[in-house]
Design a protein around this motif. Sequence first.
Motif, PDB file in Angstrom:
ATOM      1  N   LEU A 409       0.829  -1.206   0.000  1.00 62.50           N
ATOM      2  CA  LEU A 409       0.000   0.000   0.000  1.00 62.50           C
ATOM      3  C   LEU A 409       0.867   1.261   0.000  1.00 62.50           C
ATOM      4  N   LEU A 410       0.893   1.978  -1.122  1.00 60.65           N
ATOM      5  CA  LEU A 410       1.666   3.224  -1.168  1.00 60.65           C
ATOM      6  C   LEU A 410       1.042   4.284  -0.275  1.00 60.65           C
ATOM      7  N   THR A 411      -0.283   4.262  -0.152  1.00 62.79           N
ATOM      8  CA  THR A 411      -0.934   5.258   0.702  1.00 62.79           C
ATOM      9  C   THR A 411      -0.461   5.140   2.140  1.00 62.79           C
ATOM     10  N   SER A 412      -0.148   3.914   2.582  1.00 64.01           N
ATOM     11  CA  SER A 412       0.312   3.705   3.951  1.00 64.01           C
ATOM     12  C   SER A 412       1.747   4.178   4.144  1.00 64.01           C
ATOM     13  N   VAL A 413       2.472   4.363   3.045  1.00 63.94           N
ATOM     14  CA  VAL A 413       3.837   4.886   3.095  1.00 63.94           C
ATOM     15  C   VAL A 413       3.807   6.411   3.062  1.00 63.94           C
ATOM     16  N   LEU A 414       3.059   6.947   2.109  1.00 61.24           N
ATOM     17  CA  LEU A 414       3.009   8.392   1.927  1.00 61.24           C
ATOM     18  C   LEU A 414       2.267   9.103   3.058  1.00 61.24           C
ATOM     19  N   LYS A 415       1.493   8.340   3.835  1.00 66.27           N
ATOM     20  CA  LYS A 415       0.765   8.930   4.954  1.00 66.27           C
ATOM     21  C   LYS A 415       1.033   8.167   6.256  1.00 66.27           C
ATOM     22  N   ASP A 416       2.214   7.603   6.341  1.00 72.47           N
ATOM     23  CA  ASP A 416       2.612   6.853   7.537  1.00 72.47           C
ATOM     24  C   ASP A 416       2.772   7.811   8.717  1.00 72.47           C
ATOM     25  N   GLU A 417       2.004   7.592   9.764  1.00 67.61           N
ATOM     26  CA  GLU A 417       2.032   8.485  10.927  1.00 67.61           C
ATOM     27  C   GLU A 417       3.378   8.469  11.648  1.00 67.61           C
ATOM     28  N   ASN A 418       4.156   7.416  11.435  1.00 61.52           N
ATOM     29  CA  ASN A 418       5.477   7.341  12.065  1.00 61.52           C
ATOM     30  C   ASN A 418       6.555   8.059  11.251  1.00 61.52           C
ATOM     31  N   GLU A 419       6.209   8.494  10.038  1.00 60.48           N
ATOM     32  CA  GLU A 419       7.196   9.108   9.150  1.00 60.48           C
ATOM     33  C   GLU A 419       6.908  10.573   8.853  1.00 60.48           C
ATOM     34  N   TRP A 420       5.643  10.970   8.935  1.00 62.59           N
ATOM     35  CA  TRP A 420       5.249  12.328   8.560  1.00 62.59           C
ATOM     36  C   TRP A 420       4.623  13.045   9.747  1.00 62.59           C
ATOM     37  N   GLU A 421       5.031  14.288   9.951  1.00 60.89           N
ATOM     38  CA  GLU A 421       4.561  15.045  11.112  1.00 60.89           C
ATOM     39  C   GLU A 421       3.058  15.301  11.056  1.00 60.89           C
ATOM     40  N   THR A 422       2.566  15.671   9.878  1.00 57.24           N
ATOM     41  CA  THR A 422       1.130  15.908   9.692  1.00 57.24           C
ATOM     42  C   THR A 422       0.698  15.151   8.435  1.00 57.24           C
ATOM     43  N   PRO A 423       0.515  13.847   8.520  1.00 55.09           N
ATOM     44  CA  PRO A 423       0.355  13.014   7.323  1.00 55.09           C
ATOM     45  C   PRO A 423      -0.861  13.330   6.472  1.00 55.09           C
ATOM     46  N   ASN A 424      -1.912  13.877   7.048  1.00 58.41           N
ATOM     47  CA  ASN A 424      -3.143  14.122   6.297  1.00 58.41           C
ATOM     48  C   ASN A 424      -3.374  15.600   5.986  1.00 58.41           C
ATOM     49  N   THR A 425      -2.318  16.407   6.159  1.00 66.43           N
ATOM     50  CA  THR A 425      -2.406  17.845   5.932  1.00 66.43           C
ATOM     51  C   THR A 425      -1.404  18.259   4.867  1.00 66.43           C
ATOM     52  N   PHE A 426      -1.798  19.225   4.024  1.00 63.79           N
ATOM     53  CA  PHE A 426      -0.863  19.735   3.017  1.00 63.79           C
ATOM     54  C   PHE A 426       0.154  20.626   3.718  1.00 63.79           C
ATOM     55  N   ASN A 427       1.392  20.131   3.769  1.00 62.35           N
ATOM     56  CA  ASN A 427       2.416  20.802   4.572  1.00 62.35           C
ATOM     57  C   ASN A 427       3.779  20.702   3.884  1.00 62.35           C
ATOM     58  N   PRO A 428       4.174  21.698   3.088  1.00 58.98           N
ATOM     59  CA  PRO A 428       5.470  21.668   2.407  1.00 58.98           C
ATOM     60  C   PRO A 428       6.657  21.547   3.356  1.00 58.98           C
ATOM     61  N   ALA A 429       6.464  21.913   4.647  1.00 60.69           N
ATOM     62  CA  ALA A 429       7.552  21.808   5.624  1.00 60.69           C
ATOM     63  C   ALA A 429       8.029  20.372   5.808  1.00 60.69           C
ATOM     64  N   HIS A 430       7.237  19.399   5.360  1.00 64.24           N
ATOM     65  CA  HIS A 430       7.685  18.011   5.401  1.00 64.24           C
ATOM     66  C   HIS A 430       9.011  17.830   4.657  1.00 64.24           C
ATOM     67  N   PHE A 431       9.279  18.692   3.684  1.00 63.00           N
ATOM     68  CA  PHE A 431      10.457  18.534   2.826  1.00 63.00           C
ATOM     69  C   PHE A 431      11.461  19.678   2.983  1.00 63.00           C
ATOM     70  N   LEU A 432      11.368  20.427   4.077  1.00 62.87           N
ATOM     71  CA  LEU A 432      12.272  21.553   4.303  1.00 62.87           C
ATOM     72  C   LEU A 432      12.965  21.418   5.660  1.00 62.87           C
ATOM     73  N   ASP A 433      14.270  21.770   5.689  1.00 65.96           N
ATOM     74  CA  ASP A 433      14.967  21.768   6.966  1.00 65.96           C
ATOM     75  C   ASP A 433      14.787  23.113   7.658  1.00 65.96           C
ATOM     76  N   GLU A 434      15.470  23.300   8.800  1.00 64.48           N
ATOM     77  CA  GLU A 434      15.297  24.529   9.573  1.00 64.48           C
ATOM     78  C   GLU A 434      15.794  25.764   8.832  1.00 64.48           C
TER      79      GLU A 434
END
Length: 516
Positions: A409-434
């Motif tokens: 299941l790719l959906t379980s990877v792209l929205k894995d709660e253990n990997e993404w801070e806000t898995p169900n929200t549109f959040n470009p910060a997922h791919f940005l450092d400090e």
Amino acid sequence: MFFTVALVETFLMHMFTTAGALLGALLLLLVIYLLSIDSSNSPEKEKEPPGPKPLPLLGNLHQLDLRRLHVSLSDLSKKYGSVFQVHFGPKKVVVLSGYKTVKQALVNQAEEFGERDITPVFQDINEGHGIVFANGESWKTMRRFALSTLRDFGMGKKLIEDKIIEETHFLNKVFEHFQGNPFDTTQPVNYAVSNIISAIVYGNRFEYEDPKFKDVVDRANKNIRMIGSTVIQIYNMCPVLGPWLKTWTELMKNIESNRREMQELVNRLQETLNPLDCRGFIDSFFIRKQSIEDSGENASHFHDQNLLITVSNLFVAGTDTTGTTLRWGLLFMAKYPNIQDRVHEEIDRVLAGHEPATEDRKNLPYTDAVIHEIQRLADIVPMNIPHSTSCDVHFNGYFIKKGTCVLPLLTSVLKDENEWETPNTFNPAHFLDENGQLIKRDAFMPFSAGRRMCLGEGLARMELFLFFTSLFQHFRFTPPPGVSEDDLDLTPVMGLIYNPSPHKLCAVSRMERQQN
């Protein structure tokens, strides 16, 4: 029950229209029953993955919503764990959920999970040929050839970049034509993206108003929706129903129509073939075939049917996925204007009016992060394309037989709660450092992974960046008048690829806006 709804919609409409259909269904049930008896009498000596107890004949269909199957499977993973099994009718399917589990299978045990499970509808369409729904030596040969040829014609290089930039000009003109009024972005975006594959395969692009080109692209887009429909899912479980299912009949007619159009183009290219002037993928195919034959070897995999189906695979994989992702991007930006503002600010500041190029990506980290987040949250192939085990496999403490259908299941990877801070929200910060720079995330797998990952990933990434950046350099995307951002619907339309719900947007010229 979910399955009852699907049966009412499908079986009552299609199955019992004639006495012959009823007889065929009864014979089918008898065959399935005998198969289930045979499988139930086979002793199991090793521990299989857990899962809900199946009913005779129906399996677990009564517990699944066939219209939102990826959601049903994700819910089951919460109860049964990251490796579990379900039965689609009599067919056993092992489901893999979560980044770590999917990576373990597709990357760390790539050979064992590297076969393709070919469902009846894809056997009907591809007949074991091509590069997406094939196995064995034919698949290996065609994939190697396709990958090397795509690279020869500039995948990820300056040559194809120039073609994409040229196509952005045509797409921008179409958007300008609407003068800020609401319109459906589906066709122009699909035509633009399809022209990139056309340039690689045929050696030329097509005008958006070319009737044959429009028909082929529109039919292909419709086919993708039908293949993922509830009716075709039921057909895959009971293929004898095919002749009585309107959706299946229409799908086969569309496939045949597109093949005829493609064959005409192939014939013209073959008639004018010049080995010293290779125009595209099809020329390369014929040149390679002749070279093999001249050397005295058997060019068994280089035949016309393999060519047509491989080209069809390239168009589907190269048009619908990229086009759909780009349309999701336009919708997300209209939905989240504050994020669109930041994209505009970065593009204006960095590009300063010059045309975007691939080399600009490193200087546009926020825009690049937005594109990554579009791919992640759009989640356009949530179920992945089914795999199959090439041998008996011991995996995470469970035994999986050779030939078992596996759904990573790719959906379980792209929205894995253990990997993404806000898995169900549109959040470009997922791919940005400090520091606001783009970072790599291992759980970012929109192209899948392992032996079956998308071979056109480099091309798709380049297209998404150049089309997206060019469009937002020229336009601001807004909901139609009287429609608020909150009213924009992000519910996907089910298909093999999950498209946005039908909608219209306004592409407002930024130059005119700034002047006003």
